[in-house]
Scaffold this motif. Structure first.
Motif, PDB file in Angstrom:
ATOM      1  N   ALA A  60       0.832  -1.204   0.000  1.00 52.75           N
ATOM      2  CA  ALA A  60       0.000   0.000   0.000  1.00 52.75           C
ATOM      3  C   ALA A  60       0.868   1.257   0.000  1.00 52.75           C
ATOM      4  O   ALA A  60       0.581   2.225  -0.724  1.00 52.75           O
ATOM      5  CB  ALA A  60      -0.931  -0.003   1.209  1.00 52.75           C
ATOM      6  N   GLU A  61       1.932   1.240   0.791  1.00 52.58           N
ATOM      7  CA  GLU A  61       2.827   2.405   0.848  1.00 52.58           C
ATOM      8  C   GLU A  61       3.565   2.599  -0.473  1.00 52.58           C
ATOM      9  O   GLU A  61       3.774   3.735  -0.921  1.00 52.58           O
ATOM     10  CB  GLU A  61       3.818   2.234   2.001  1.00 52.58           C
ATOM     11  N   LEU A  62       3.966   1.487  -1.098  1.00 54.48           N
ATOM     12  CA  LEU A  62       4.628   1.560  -2.397  1.00 54.48           C
ATOM     13  C   LEU A  62       3.696   2.194  -3.429  1.00 54.48           C
ATOM     14  O   LEU A  62       4.098   3.088  -4.190  1.00 54.48           O
ATOM     15  CB  LEU A  62       5.044   0.164  -2.859  1.00 54.48           C
ATOM     16  N   ALA A  63       2.437   1.739  -3.455  1.00 52.66           N
ATOM     17  CA  ALA A  63       1.469   2.264  -4.415  1.00 52.66           C
ATOM     18  C   ALA A  63       1.143   3.727  -4.133  1.00 52.66           C
ATOM     19  O   ALA A  63       1.025   4.540  -5.058  1.00 52.66           O
ATOM     20  CB  ALA A  63       0.201   1.423  -4.369  1.00 52.66           C
ATOM     21  N   LYS A  64       1.013   4.075  -2.851  1.00 56.34           N
ATOM     22  CA  LYS A  64       0.722   5.456  -2.484  1.00 56.34           C
ATOM     23  C   LYS A  64       1.859   6.380  -2.894  1.00 56.34           C
ATOM     24  O   LYS A  64       1.629   7.465  -3.463  1.00 56.34           O
ATOM     25  CB  LYS A  64       0.485   5.557  -0.971  1.00 56.34           C
ATOM     26  N   ASP A  65       3.078   5.950  -2.637  1.00 50.25           N
ATOM     27  CA  ASP A  65       4.241   6.747  -3.011  1.00 50.25           C
ATOM     28  C   ASP A  65       4.313   6.925  -4.522  1.00 50.25           C
ATOM     29  O   ASP A  65       4.592   8.015  -5.029  1.00 50.25           O
ATOM     30  CB  ASP A  65       5.515   6.066  -2.493  1.00 50.25           C
ATOM     31  N   PHE A  66       4.048   5.851  -5.248  1.00 47.72           N
ATOM     32  CA  PHE A  66       4.059   5.915  -6.705  1.00 47.72           C
ATOM     33  C   PHE A  66       3.003   6.889  -7.210  1.00 47.72           C
ATOM     34  O   PHE A  66       3.272   7.734  -8.079  1.00 47.72           O
ATOM     35  CB  PHE A  66       3.811   4.529  -7.299  1.00 47.72           C
ATOM     36  N   ALA A  67       1.796   6.771  -6.680  1.00 44.74           N
ATOM     37  CA  ALA A  67       0.699   7.622  -7.135  1.00 44.74           C
ATOM     38  C   ALA A  67       0.984   9.093  -6.854  1.00 44.74           C
ATOM     39  O   ALA A  67       0.706   9.966  -7.684  1.00 44.74           O
ATOM     40  CB  ALA A  67      -0.607   7.197  -6.482  1.00 44.74           C
ATOM     41  N   GLU A  68       1.544   9.383  -5.688  1.00 42.68           N
ATOM     42  CA  GLU A  68       1.820  10.774  -5.333  1.00 42.68           C
ATOM     43  C   GLU A  68       2.940  11.374  -6.170  1.00 42.68           C
ATOM     44  O   GLU A  68       2.917  12.563  -6.491  1.00 42.68           O
ATOM     45  CB  GLU A  68       2.156  10.867  -3.840  1.00 42.68           C
ATOM     46  N   LYS A  69       3.923  10.545  -6.547  1.00 42.82           N
ATOM     47  CA  LYS A  69       5.067  11.052  -7.302  1.00 42.82           C
ATOM     48  C   LYS A  69       4.857  11.024  -8.812  1.00 42.82           C
ATOM     49  O   LYS A  69       5.327  11.910  -9.530  1.00 42.82           O
ATOM     50  CB  LYS A  69       6.319  10.243  -6.943  1.00 42.82           C
ATOM     51  N   GLU A  70       4.186   9.982  -9.322  1.00 45.25           N
ATOM     52  CA  GLU A  70       4.095   9.778 -10.769  1.00 45.25           C
ATOM     53  C   GLU A  70       2.749  10.181 -11.369  1.00 45.25           C
ATOM     54  O   GLU A  70       2.680  10.516 -12.550  1.00 45.25           O
ATOM     55  CB  GLU A  70       4.367   8.303 -11.107  1.00 45.25           C
ATOM     56  N   ILE A  71       1.683  10.135 -10.564  1.00 43.92           N
ATOM     57  CA  ILE A  71       0.352  10.433 -11.103  1.00 43.92           C
ATOM     58  C   ILE A  71      -0.128  11.820 -10.681  1.00 43.92           C
ATOM     59  O   ILE A  71      -0.579  12.611 -11.521  1.00 43.92           O
ATOM     60  CB  ILE A  71      -0.662   9.358 -10.657  1.00 43.92           C
ATOM     61  N   ALA A  72      -0.033  12.125  -9.389  1.00 39.97           N
ATOM     62  CA  ALA A  72      -0.583  13.378  -8.854  1.00 39.97           C
ATOM     63  C   ALA A  72      -0.078  14.632  -9.576  1.00 39.97           C
ATOM     64  O   ALA A  72      -0.876  15.547  -9.855  1.00 39.97           O
ATOM     65  CB  ALA A  72      -0.306  13.472  -7.359  1.00 39.97           C
ATOM     66  N   PRO A  73       1.229  14.727  -9.920  1.00 43.22           N
ATOM     67  CA  PRO A  73       1.705  15.958 -10.563  1.00 43.22           C
ATOM     68  C   PRO A  73       1.073  16.238 -11.924  1.00 43.22           C
ATOM     69  O   PRO A  73       1.117  17.369 -12.412  1.00 43.22           O
ATOM     70  CB  PRO A  73       3.222  15.713 -10.712  1.00 43.22           C
TER      71      PRO A  73
END
Length: 386
Positions: free
Chosen positions: A13-26
């Motif tokens: 979950a933390e891996l996916a959250k980190d990915f989403a915040e860094k790669e998708i959110a921007p």
């Protein structure tokens, strides 16, 4: 019953959250404005193993199960629900279905690329006049000896014009109804002659998620690309949908959570009459309603995932999760827009996106009416809970 994550599930979950915040959110605002599908995100998801759930390592999967998959997808969809389609389109649609029904050659040829993100996947069921009534589809596949010949069209196909590999359902015995449907693997990198893939740009929401119309005119498909037994495509389709609907349920629950988190933050920041609007009872009532529905939706989603994980009957639980999470997402997004007031109606905040995206869950992969029927039919004993 344990309601917490295991250590492995926390890490995923933390891996996916980190990915989403860094790669998708921007890119969310830019991609929404331009209706842009950012293909490289899919590749990066594959590189991290976020497309390999429910697939054994021998076929390129990560060897992890439903609970880890839902935990990861929940974090991704909370940032931008359009990207939850990648898991269904690659893993729970084509890859998992090929794993269940495919030949060893088909598994080796297609599953690793779907898990790595080298291939983008899709599945095509719906037609212009065939939605909930899957057996009424008109697309045909004719046996021509050394190949199949596909004719017909599909509508509202997620990833239809951007995918490399797709499952396509067609009638191989048009007079036999549900007993005359078969499933085919279409490799769009190899099969292009006679195929028209037309983007659908005019949608209410899910703007960065590609949606397509597919037209097949005398398209030759190799005989070895039949997936599973001939004329057993309806059963394959229903089995597949019981998996891909977990993506809908998870995405809806995640969107509900995003709307709740946003509403709580705004209610604590916005002041009127000398105090945060969260101090007013009417706002508190709205937040409480959102919280109740959000918690129930999340619990239903993980309950369905747990049943699947333990190979227990899950069809009713999956439909319940999809139906309730859908309602929670729509209601939560609507409440969030009210709490944000006039700003909720502007593009400055994500309320409009939440509401637009929430509405598609009422239709996608079985309308709310269909899922009501599934839940009631199983409860009444009219149909088995598979």
């Amino acid at each position: 019953m344990d309601f917490g994550y295991t250590e492995d599930q926390k890490m995923i979950a933390e891996l996916a959250k980190d990915f989403a915040e860094k790669e998708i959110a921007p890119h969310v605002d830019e991609d929404e404005e331009n209706h842009f599908y950012r293909r490289e995100i899919l590749s990066k998801m594959g590189e991290l193993g976020l497309l390999g759930f429910n697939i054994p390592e021998e076929y390129g999967g990560n060897g992890l199960g439903w609970m880890e998959a839902v935990a990861a997808l929940y974090e991704i969809a909370k940032v931008h629900t359009s990207w939850r389609l990648s898991v269904s389109g690659n893993v729970w649609g084509p890859a998992l279905t090929i794993l269940e029904y495919g030949t060893e050659e088909q598994k080796q040829k297609y599953i690793p690329g779907l898990c790595s993100g080298e291939y983008a996947g899709s599945f095509a069921i719906t037609e212009a006049n065939s939605g909930s009534d899957v057996a009424s589809m008109k697309m045909t596949a004719k046996d021509c000896g050394d190949h199949w010949l596909l004719n017909g069209s599909k509508m509202w196909i997620s990833g239809g014009h951007t995918c490399d590999i797709g499952l396509v359902y067609a009638k191989t015995d048009p007079a036999a109804g549900a007993k005359g449907v078969s499933c085919f693997i279409v490799d769009y990198n190899e099969t292009t002659e006679g195929v028209s893939r037309i983007p659908i740009h005019k949608k209410v929401g899910m703007w960065p998620a590609p949606t397509s119309e597919l037209v097949f005119e005398d398209v030759k498909i190799p005989k070895e690309n039949l997936l599973g037994p001939l004329n057993k495509g309806f059963q394959i389709c229903m089995w597949m949908l019981n998996n891909t609907r977990m993506g809908c349920a998870t995405g809806a629950a995640a969107l509900s959570a995003a709307a709740l988190e946003g509403a709580v933050q705004y209610a604590n920041e916005r002041t009127q009459f000398g105090q945060p609007i969260g101090k007013f009872q009417m706002i508190q009532q709205q937040i409480a309603e959102m919280k109740l529905e959000d918690d129930a939706a999340k619990l239903m989603v993980f309950r369905a995932a747990w049943l699947k994980e333990n190979k227990l009957p899950s069809q009713q639980a999956t439909s319940m999760a999809k139906l309730f999470a859908c309602n929670a997402a729509v209601h939560g997004a609507n409440m969030a827009m009210k709490i944000y007031g006039s700003y909720g109606y502007s593009d400055e905040y994500p309320c409009g996106r939440w509401l637009r995206d929430a509405k598609q869950f009422e239709t996608l992969e079985g309308t709310s009416n269909i899922h009501m029927g599934i839940v009631a039919g199983i409860e009444l004993g009219y149909t088995p809970n598979r």
